[in-house]
Design an enzyme around this catalytic site. Structure first.
Site, PDB file in Angstrom:
ATOM      1  N   GLY A  95       0.769  -1.329  -0.156  1.00  0.00           N
ATOM      2  CA  GLY A  95       0.017  -0.011   0.188  1.00  0.00           C
ATOM      3  C   GLY A  95       0.624   1.151   0.121  1.00  0.00           C
ATOM      4  N   ALA A 104       2.863   4.909  -2.948  1.00  0.00           N
ATOM      5  CA  ALA A 104       2.944   4.044  -4.355  1.00  0.00           C
ATOM      6  C   ALA A 104       1.821   3.092  -4.590  1.00  0.00           C
ATOM      7  CB  ALA A 104       4.294   3.382  -4.256  1.00  0.00           C
ATOM      8  N   SER A 131      -0.388  -5.491   4.196  1.00  0.00           N
ATOM      9  CA  SER A 131      -0.424  -5.853   5.655  1.00  0.00           C
ATOM     10  C   SER A 131      -0.366  -4.609   6.618  1.00  0.00           C
ATOM     11  CB  SER A 131       0.795  -6.715   6.046  1.00  0.00           C
ATOM     12  OG  SER A 131       0.859  -6.963   7.448  1.00  0.00           O
ATOM     13  N   VAL A 152       7.882   9.365   4.492  1.00  0.00           N
ATOM     14  CA  VAL A 152       8.530  10.386   5.010  1.00  0.00           C
ATOM     15  C   VAL A 152       8.364  11.668   3.759  1.00  0.00           C
ATOM     16  CG1 VAL A 152      11.217  11.362   5.090  1.00  0.00           C
ATOM     17  CG2 VAL A 152      10.423   9.115   6.229  1.00  0.00           C
ATOM     18  N   ALA A 195       6.694  16.516   0.357  1.00  0.00           N
ATOM     19  CA  ALA A 195       6.685  17.755  -0.596  1.00  0.00           C
ATOM     20  C   ALA A 195       6.595  17.140  -1.818  1.00  0.00           C
ATOM     21  CB  ALA A 195       8.089  18.394  -0.349  1.00  0.00           C
ATOM     22  N   LYS A 230       3.182  24.866  -2.117  1.00  0.00           N
ATOM     23  CA  LYS A 230       4.578  24.905  -2.251  1.00  0.00           C
ATOM     24  C   LYS A 230       4.961  25.824  -3.596  1.00  0.00           C
ATOM     25  CE  LYS A 230       8.573  21.904  -2.832  1.00  0.00           C
ATOM     26  NZ  LYS A 230       8.999  20.593  -3.145  1.00  0.00           N
ATOM     27  N   LEU A 285       9.408   2.762  -4.365  1.00  0.00           N
ATOM     28  CA  LEU A 285      10.935   2.424  -3.882  1.00  0.00           C
ATOM     29  C   LEU A 285      11.305   0.943  -4.006  1.00  0.00           C
ATOM     30  CD1 LEU A 285      10.684   3.811  -0.290  1.00  0.00           C
ATOM     31  CD2 LEU A 285      11.444   4.913  -2.019  1.00  0.00           C
TER      32      LEU A 285
END
Length: 497
Positions: free
Chosen positions: A14, A17, A41, A49, A52, A80, A334
């Site tokens: 989850g 991404a 899970s 983290v 931005a 921003k 990632l």
């Protein structure tokens, strides 16, 4: 003809991404016959983290039909306008990397070339004065870009600061409303078919989740692409040596600034990301030059409000998988690669992975042509962003610590060396294919990092210098006047509820 369409897409993991992928898949891939399942899970945490973003998130949200005011309320978000960099060229230096453009090109000549030609003239001022996003950030003001190309505010652009956990939860609700099924459970094994493709994942309670296309959003673990499919990792830590981060939230401060701040320190940098309900803070550092306990003390000593939770430590290695699509597995986020959050590119790379997968969406034959093109385009995306981030470290005059001595003197990729040489000579910047960072971004960071061209493009000399100087002075005053009429960032957030 036999129907070769993929009938079941399975998303593993989850977080940001996974739920970005699921929300997009639920909206664009669910044709009433294709099933979309996300397996995650609750016992496995997410990194969460990066809070931005960059302006490309506006396009993603628009494609999903997300209302901006609802999005900001649900994510506790703020606007921003860019990133303030403190201490990167020298310990006492600073500059702003804005979204949007600088000034206006004249007769086909890039604005920054005109500025380079005239920067020593009276009334021309620093190039930052020609960026409406920079001027607005200084004033803690905000307004949407103007649709009138004659207005200086047409050169503005913006993104958001968001709570990434709340964003994932918001997208989960939308995805499930669009028919995405969520399966709770921890994956304990992966079953492979005779052709090497993933056939199913097995959960800790014995359930099997079969699929035809598997999208790996399992984070740094890279459960499918790395572990099951055995795709190796290309390590970029020789160029990007920072390998640790510590994050801590703090109480909200006033005013809520419309920009991110990145402050360099002795072995890396510190981020500050203002949200509606809190401020996100953290340090990124190289463990070869700073130990974890010292990094945490450094972070806590430089906060501007009280912490609201305990610091959280993370480890990582910069780089990417050799391929992000292998067999019937595509890695997004990632699980496919990592670049530190210096330029807020993590969510953008997720978007790129999703959009390129949809553009090259396979059938059950899994053509090598589609797979190879996806891998080529994603590798190009990661490498171009990699070079831009390396630039911040390498182009520096800092010599006050072993870390800065190392990054200042290290070898860099040839692709970055070419850009540095072209800019140092006559301020030239070229953008290749669908490279993320456009000319204004390279100009902002190159100049901010002290890369000073010795000349300018000779085409600028064909323009009348007196008229040109008058045009630039008018641009500068018009930008200041336009921004002066904008409301404060806090007032805009209050109006949106």
């Amino acid at each position: 003809m036999t129907d070769r369409r993929i009938a079941h897409v399975v998303i593993i993991g989850g977080g940001t991404a996974g739920w970005m992928t699921a929300a997009a898949a639920g909206r664009f891939l669910d044709d009433g016959q294709r099933r979309i399942t996300l397996v995650e899970s609750d016992a496995i945490g997410t990194v969460g983290v990066g809070e931005a973003t960059i302006p490309s998130i506006l396009s993603f949200n628009r494609l999903l039909g997300i209302d901006e005011a609802e999005f900001l309320r649900e994510t506790k978000g703020s606007f921003k306008l860019g990133i303030e960099f403190a201490g990167w060229h020298r310990p006492d230096s600073g500059y702003f990397h804005p979204f949007g453009s600088y000034g206006r090109d004249i007769e086909g000549v890039n604005f920054h070339q005109l500025w380079l030609k005239l920067r020593g003239e009276a009334g021309i001022g620093p190039i930052a004065d020609y960026s409406p996003s920079t001027v607005a950030a200084r004033a803690t003001a905000f307004g949407p870009p103007s649709g009138d190309p004659r207005s200086p505010l047409s050169g503005m652009a913006y993104a958001y600061h968001i709570d990434a956990t709340l964003y994932a939860a918001f997208l989960r609700r939308r995805a499930e409303a669009d028919g995405v099924a969520r399966v709770e459970g921890r994956i304990v094994s992966v079953e492979r078919a005779d052709n090497g493709h993933v056939a199913a994942v097995v959960l800790d309670d014995g359930r099997r989740v079969e699929g035809e296309l598997f999208i790996d959003c399992s984070g740094f673990r890279s459960l499918l692409l790395g572990d099951a499919m055995g795709v190796g990792f290309e390590d970029w830590s020789h160029w990007l040596p920072c390998d640790r981060a510590i994050a801590v939230p703090t109480e909200r401060t006033e005013p809520v600034l419309p920009y991110t701040r990145a402050t360099a320190h002795q072995a890396g940098w510190q981020w500050r990301i203002p949200l509606q309900h809190r401020t996100g803070n953290g340090v990124v550092y190289c463990s070869r030059f700073l130990d974890d306990d010292a990094a945490e003390r450094l972070l806590l000593s430089r906060l501007d409000s009280a912490p609201t939770a305990a610091p959280r430590r993370l480890s990582f290695t910069a780089g990417q998988r050799h391929r992000m699509w292998e067999g019937n597995v595509v890695a997004i986020g990632l699980s496919g690669g990592f670049l530190e959050p210096l330029e807020s590119t993590s969510i953008h790379l997720i978007q790129q992975g999703i959009s390129k997968l949809f553009a090259l969406f396979p059938d059950r034959d899994f053509s090598t042509v589609e797979r190879d093109e996806y891998n080529r385009q994603m590798a190009d995306n990661y490498r171009s962003i990699r070079d831009f981030i390396i630039l911040h470290y390498h182009a520096t005059a800092r010599d006050d610590s072993p870390f800065w001595d190392h990054v200042r003197t290290m070898d860099v990729p040839d692709s970055l060396t070419r850009k540095l040489d072209l800019f140092r000579h006559k301020g030239r910047v070229f953008r290749y294919e669908d490279e993320l960072f456009a000319m204004p971004s390279w100009v902002a960071v190159l100049l901010g990092q002290g890369v000073d061209p010795v000349g300018h493009d000779p085409v600028a000399d064909a323009l009348d210098e007196e008229r040109l100087a008058g045009a630039l002075r008018q641009m500068r005053s018009a930008t200041a006047a336009a921004v002066a009429g904008l409301p404060s960032h806090g007032a805009v957030l209050a109006r949106l509820g």
